[in-house]
Design a protein around this motif. Structure first.
Motif, PDB file in Angstrom:
ATOM      1  N   UNK A 286       0.831  -1.209   0.000  1.00  0.00           N
ATOM      2  CA  UNK A 286       0.000   0.000   0.000  1.00  0.00           C
ATOM      3  C   UNK A 286       0.862   1.255   0.000  1.00  0.00           C
ATOM      4  N   UNK A 287       1.911   1.268   0.832  1.00  0.00           N
ATOM      5  CA  UNK A 287       2.803   2.429   0.880  1.00  0.00           C
ATOM      6  C   UNK A 287       3.545   2.610  -0.437  1.00  0.00           C
ATOM      7  N   UNK A 288       3.969   1.498  -1.016  1.00  0.00           N
ATOM      8  CA  UNK A 288       4.671   1.569  -2.302  1.00  0.00           C
ATOM      9  C   UNK A 288       3.756   2.132  -3.377  1.00  0.00           C
ATOM     10  N   UNK A 289       2.498   1.690  -3.390  1.00  0.00           N
ATOM     11  CA  UNK A 289       1.542   2.210  -4.362  1.00  0.00           C
ATOM     12  C   UNK A 289       1.295   3.692  -4.197  1.00  0.00           C
ATOM     13  N   UNK A 290       1.238   4.144  -2.949  1.00  0.00           N
ATOM     14  CA  UNK A 290       1.029   5.568  -2.697  1.00  0.00           C
ATOM     15  C   UNK A 290       2.204   6.382  -3.222  1.00  0.00           C
ATOM     16  N   UNK A 291       3.410   5.919  -2.948  1.00  0.00           N
ATOM     17  CA  UNK A 291       4.605   6.640  -3.401  1.00  0.00           C
ATOM     18  C   UNK A 291       4.659   6.664  -4.926  1.00  0.00           C
ATOM     19  N   UNK A 292       4.301   5.563  -5.563  1.00  0.00           N
ATOM     20  CA  UNK A 292       4.307   5.523  -7.030  1.00  0.00           C
ATOM     21  C   UNK A 292       3.271   6.481  -7.610  1.00  0.00           C
ATOM     22  N   UNK A 293       2.113   6.567  -6.955  1.00  0.00           N
ATOM     23  CA  UNK A 293       1.076   7.494  -7.426  1.00  0.00           C
ATOM     24  C   UNK A 293       1.539   8.935  -7.296  1.00  0.00           C
ATOM     25  N   UNK A 294       2.235   9.221  -6.202  1.00  0.00           N
ATOM     26  CA  UNK A 294       2.778  10.574  -6.031  1.00  0.00           C
ATOM     27  C   UNK A 294       3.797  10.864  -7.119  1.00  0.00           C
ATOM     28  N   UNK A 295       4.618   9.870  -7.447  1.00  0.00           N
ATOM     29  CA  UNK A 295       5.619  10.049  -8.494  1.00  0.00           C
ATOM     30  C   UNK A 295       5.021  10.314  -9.858  1.00  0.00           C
ATOM     31  N   UNK A 296       3.810   9.815 -10.078  1.00  0.00           N
ATOM     32  CA  UNK A 296       3.146  10.049 -11.366  1.00  0.00           C
ATOM     33  C   UNK A 296       2.415  11.390 -11.413  1.00  0.00           C
ATOM     34  N   UNK A 297       2.225  12.016 -10.252  1.00  0.00           N
ATOM     35  CA  UNK A 297       1.523  13.297 -10.218  1.00  0.00           C
ATOM     36  C   UNK A 297       2.363  14.371 -10.896  1.00  0.00           C
ATOM     37  N   UNK A 298       1.741  15.154 -11.722  1.00  0.00           N
ATOM     38  CA  UNK A 298       2.455  16.186 -12.471  1.00  0.00           C
ATOM     39  C   UNK A 298       2.619  17.442 -11.632  1.00  0.00           C
ATOM     40  N   UNK A 299       3.804  18.007 -11.648  1.00  0.00           N
ATOM     41  CA  UNK A 299       4.043  19.290 -10.996  1.00  0.00           C
ATOM     42  C   UNK A 299       3.551  20.420 -11.898  1.00  0.00           C
TER      43      UNK A 299
END
Length: 346
Positions: A286-299
């Motif tokens: 779950x934590x890994x998925x959250x971090x990956x989702x954050x990484x895909x978020x566009x700045x």
């Protein structure tokens, strides 16, 4: 021979040296041994402060090592458990060198969390350490969620006030993922007190809008500064107030003006075991998925959103790969003096 890099700032032009990381580590380790720290502990202490420097937290790196090393010989350690009941324990640090006493508290908190689901350790009567992330990450590397905090003398104030009444109250948390620990490490003041200490020593100006004078007005004059400003107005005030209680009255430790020295400063270490919530190791995915989702978020301006602590870790990795770091020449000479056994001059 080390190359010289001139850097402008402060009352004079500072000179920074391009120095080998191994050289810095060796000088710090030698200084620890000369101060009476056993060889195994000396390496740990040196690596702790070096890591702070490499993560671009110079107020908690080599400069703090040089400052704190004058107290290393006062250690009585190792720490002892003074009180333990259920998930909570109180530790007498016995004036142990900060990174070593914190390692003791981390092990105790993690061991208790494995047994009871949570481990909460308060520690007092210890020397200071550098970055807090070093210890919250140790907890997370054991598959647990970690939180670390401490207080200080009343050196901070809040928006609209001028009297210091809170500690600077830094806090760090870390959680595990399948790819390692993710951590955040921050002061609840806009700048740590280490910035003020070094500015007073060197005569450099303070960063703007971080410290206030006796009238509560922002100042960049280190000699006029009387308090660090808590971030975020009342939101930061609320967080700092919580940390004050967690590092103080929760364990019967002093707070506010009762914190009158290093030895009366309170420290907190919390470890939480997600397995006790009945999901096994599911929290890692779950934590890994959250971090990956954050990484895909566009700045907003392209690229991706940066995780807390990510930039510092990346900088440390690059520096370790090159084996070099830039260090103020005056600081380097202070470190060499410590390694030669001089713990009084500054």
């Amino acid at each position: 021979m080390d190359s010289v890099l001139p850097v402008r700032g402060g009352r004079e032009e500072a000179v920074r040296l391009d120095v080998g990381i191994d050289d810095i580590r060796a000088l710090m380790t030698t200084a620890c041994i000369r101060a009476g720290i056993p060889s195994g502990g000396a390496g740990r202490v040196a690596e702790h402060y070096l890591d702070g420097e490499l993560r671009r937290k110079p107020s908690h790196g080599v400069a703090k090592f040089v400052f704190e090393s004058q107290f290393f010989s006062q250690r009585l350690g190792p720490p002892r458990i003074r009180h333990e009941r259920g998930a909570m324990a109180v530790v007498d640090g016995r004036r142990e060198v900060g990174p070593l006493s914190a390692d003791f508290a981390v092990r105790l908190a993690a061991r208790t969390a494995r047994r009871l689901g949570v481990g909460v350790v308060g520690m007092v009567n210890t020397q200071r350490y550098g970055i807090l992330a070093s210890f919250s990450e140790q907890i997370a590397e054991r598959g647990l969620v970690g939180l670390v905090a401490n207080t200080s003398r009343p050196e901070a104030t809040v928006h609209g006030a001028r009297t210091p009444f809170l500690g600077v109250n830094p806090v760090s948390f870390a959680f595990p993922t399948s790819d390692g620990a993710v951590s955040a490490d921050m002061s609840t003041t806009l700048a740590p007190m280490g910035v003020l200490w070094e500015a007073r020593r060197t005569g450099c100006p303070l960063p703007p809008d971080c410290f206030v004078d006796e009238d509560g007005a922002f100042t960049d004059d280190p000699d006029a500064a009387r308090a660090a400003m808590v971030f975020g107005e009342h939101r930061g005030f609320a967080l700092s107030l919580l940390i004050q209680v967690l590092t103080g009255s929760l364990f019967g430790f002093p707070m506010g003006e009762g914190v009158d020295s290093t030895w009366s400063t309170g420290y907190l270490f919390i470890a939480l075991d997600p397995a006790f919530a009945g999901q096994g190791e599911g929290h890692l995915a779950a934590n890994t998925g959250l971090v990956e989702a954050i990484g895909r978020a566009a700045a907003r301006e392209g690229g991706s959103v940066r995780l807390p602590g990510q930039e510092g870790k990346a900088h440390a990795a690059r520096a370790r790969k090159t084996g070099r770091l830039a260090l103020d020449e005056a600081l380097y000479q202070r470190l060499r003096a410590r390694a030669a056994g001089d713990f009084t001059s500054d």
